[in-house]
Design an enzyme around this catalytic site. Sequence first.
Site, PDB file in Angstrom:
ATOM      1  N   ASP A  48       0.835  -1.195   0.000  1.00 47.38           N
ATOM      2  CA  ASP A  48       0.000   0.000   0.000  1.00 47.38           C
ATOM      3  C   ASP A  48       0.873   1.250   0.000  1.00 47.38           C
ATOM      4  O   ASP A  48       1.652   1.480   0.923  1.00 47.38           O
ATOM      5  CB  ASP A  48      -0.882   0.008   1.255  1.00 47.38           C
ATOM      6  CG  ASP A  48      -1.741   1.261   1.355  1.00 47.38           C
ATOM      7  OD1 ASP A  48      -2.896   1.212   0.910  1.00 47.38           O
ATOM      8  OD2 ASP A  48      -1.253   2.279   1.875  1.00 47.38           O
ATOM      9  N   TYR A  53       3.137   9.852  -0.330  1.00 48.19           N
ATOM     10  CA  TYR A  53       4.214   9.184   0.416  1.00 48.19           C
ATOM     11  C   TYR A  53       5.576   9.396  -0.247  1.00 48.19           C
ATOM     12  O   TYR A  53       6.609   9.213   0.387  1.00 48.19           O
ATOM     13  CB  TYR A  53       3.960   7.687   0.546  1.00 48.19           C
ATOM     14  CG  TYR A  53       2.694   7.305   1.282  1.00 48.19           C
ATOM     15  CD1 TYR A  53       1.930   8.241   1.984  1.00 48.19           C
ATOM     16  CD2 TYR A  53       2.247   5.986   1.274  1.00 48.19           C
ATOM     17  CE1 TYR A  53       0.775   7.883   2.632  1.00 48.19           C
ATOM     18  CE2 TYR A  53       1.090   5.624   1.940  1.00 48.19           C
ATOM     19  CZ  TYR A  53       0.356   6.570   2.608  1.00 48.19           C
ATOM     20  OH  TYR A  53      -0.796   6.200   3.262  1.00 48.19           O
ATOM     21  N   HIS A 111      -7.780   9.531  -1.302  1.00 45.16           N
ATOM     22  CA  HIS A 111      -7.072   9.569  -0.027  1.00 45.16           C
ATOM     23  C   HIS A 111      -7.867  10.263   1.076  1.00 45.16           C
ATOM     24  O   HIS A 111      -7.838   9.838   2.236  1.00 45.16           O
ATOM     25  CB  HIS A 111      -5.721  10.272  -0.213  1.00 45.16           C
ATOM     26  CG  HIS A 111      -4.664   9.785   0.710  1.00 45.16           C
ATOM     27  ND1 HIS A 111      -3.343   9.675   0.367  1.00 45.16           N
ATOM     28  CD2 HIS A 111      -4.719   9.363   1.987  1.00 45.16           C
ATOM     29  CE1 HIS A 111      -2.637   9.210   1.374  1.00 45.16           C
ATOM     30  NE2 HIS A 111      -3.459   9.020   2.382  1.00 45.16           N
ATOM     31  N   ARG A 238      10.505  -7.116  12.986  1.00 48.21           N
ATOM     32  CA  ARG A 238       9.091  -6.784  13.147  1.00 48.21           C
ATOM     33  C   ARG A 238       8.289  -7.145  11.895  1.00 48.21           C
ATOM     34  O   ARG A 238       7.132  -7.571  11.988  1.00 48.21           O
ATOM     35  CB  ARG A 238       8.940  -5.291  13.426  1.00 48.21           C
ATOM     36  CG  ARG A 238       9.523  -4.846  14.762  1.00 48.21           C
ATOM     37  CD  ARG A 238       8.558  -5.061  15.891  1.00 48.21           C
ATOM     38  NE  ARG A 238       8.974  -4.826  17.237  1.00 48.21           N
ATOM     39  CZ  ARG A 238      10.072  -4.312  17.735  1.00 48.21           C
ATOM     40  NH1 ARG A 238      11.003  -3.934  16.948  1.00 48.21           N
ATOM     41  NH2 ARG A 238      10.250  -4.182  19.021  1.00 48.21           N
ATOM     42  N   GLU A 241       7.646 -10.764  12.266  1.00 49.23           N
ATOM     43  CA  GLU A 241       6.707 -11.008  13.365  1.00 49.23           C
ATOM     44  C   GLU A 241       5.275 -10.667  12.954  1.00 49.23           C
ATOM     45  O   GLU A 241       4.334 -11.391  13.285  1.00 49.23           O
ATOM     46  CB  GLU A 241       7.094 -10.165  14.589  1.00 49.23           C
ATOM     47  CG  GLU A 241       8.228 -10.744  15.400  1.00 49.23           C
ATOM     48  CD  GLU A 241       8.515  -9.911  16.645  1.00 49.23           C
ATOM     49  OE1 GLU A 241       7.867  -8.854  16.835  1.00 49.23           O
ATOM     50  OE2 GLU A 241       9.394 -10.316  17.424  1.00 49.23           O
TER      51      GLU A 241
END
Length: 289
Positions: A48, A53, A111, A238, A241
């Site tokens: 995404d 960004y 957005h 992470r 995980e």
Amino acid sequence: MNLDSKVVEAINGVKIPQLGFGVYKITKEVEFKTAISEAIRIGYRHFDTAKIYGNEEALGREIRNSQIPREQFFITSKVWNTDHGYEATKKAFERTTKKLNVDYLDMYLIHFASSNYIETWKAMEELYFEGKIKVIGVANFEIQHLEKLMKHSKISPMINQIETHPEFPQNDLHDYLKEHQILHEAWGPLGQGNKTLLKHPELKKTADQYHKTVAQVILRWHLERGVIIIPKSSNPKRIEENSQIFDFELTGDDIEKIDQLNTGKRYSINPTGYIVNPIYNKLMKILIK
């Protein structure tokens, strides 16, 4: 388990991997390359991004570098507020696909519900009918925005991407989306890494019970609600995980305890206030950087 095998179907039958990978605020070149290449290695295929960004081109490059066929990826981007309107949206879409170096987008979202989003939606509907977008939807829309959009559209939005976490589960909006067959996608599913939330004693107790982390329990809670999630991390440990959430299930009691954590507290700005208040506009520009 393949991370893209657990899917949620949009109303048009398109399958969306329920676990995705968000790239918001990952802009440093080395950090981005490491994070995305590691995510792809682990098995993430749903990514995404958004124009604002500033990393669409970098994402497209890493996907190409993986040498995995384009059709195995589910790529989302979003049209920014300054590109609203029929013609501007068409041009924004072309710029996005060019940066990503793709012929189509799996999902394209508005957005924010800023001015002229009805004309923006008309452009997106045409792009959808032309086969250039597989799923069209919105982000940060409240019920009033959705109702206005549906009154002026040929196609209802298929998904709404909104801030969602245990302290802000968006219950009323969640139920509304379900009633209207609009998928619920959570951004900030871990409360944007809020330390208080990730150290909550009730969540820690549940995590210990399953030999999981608190983050894994929260992400599993989202899955149990049928919500699509796009956790973000640049930490390889992470990232892995966050993918290890398909080998356990929460009980009804577990879910009820997590539901009780609802405080109605946003960790980010109110999108409605942001749209109408120039101060929020300035704040968003700072947050995006």
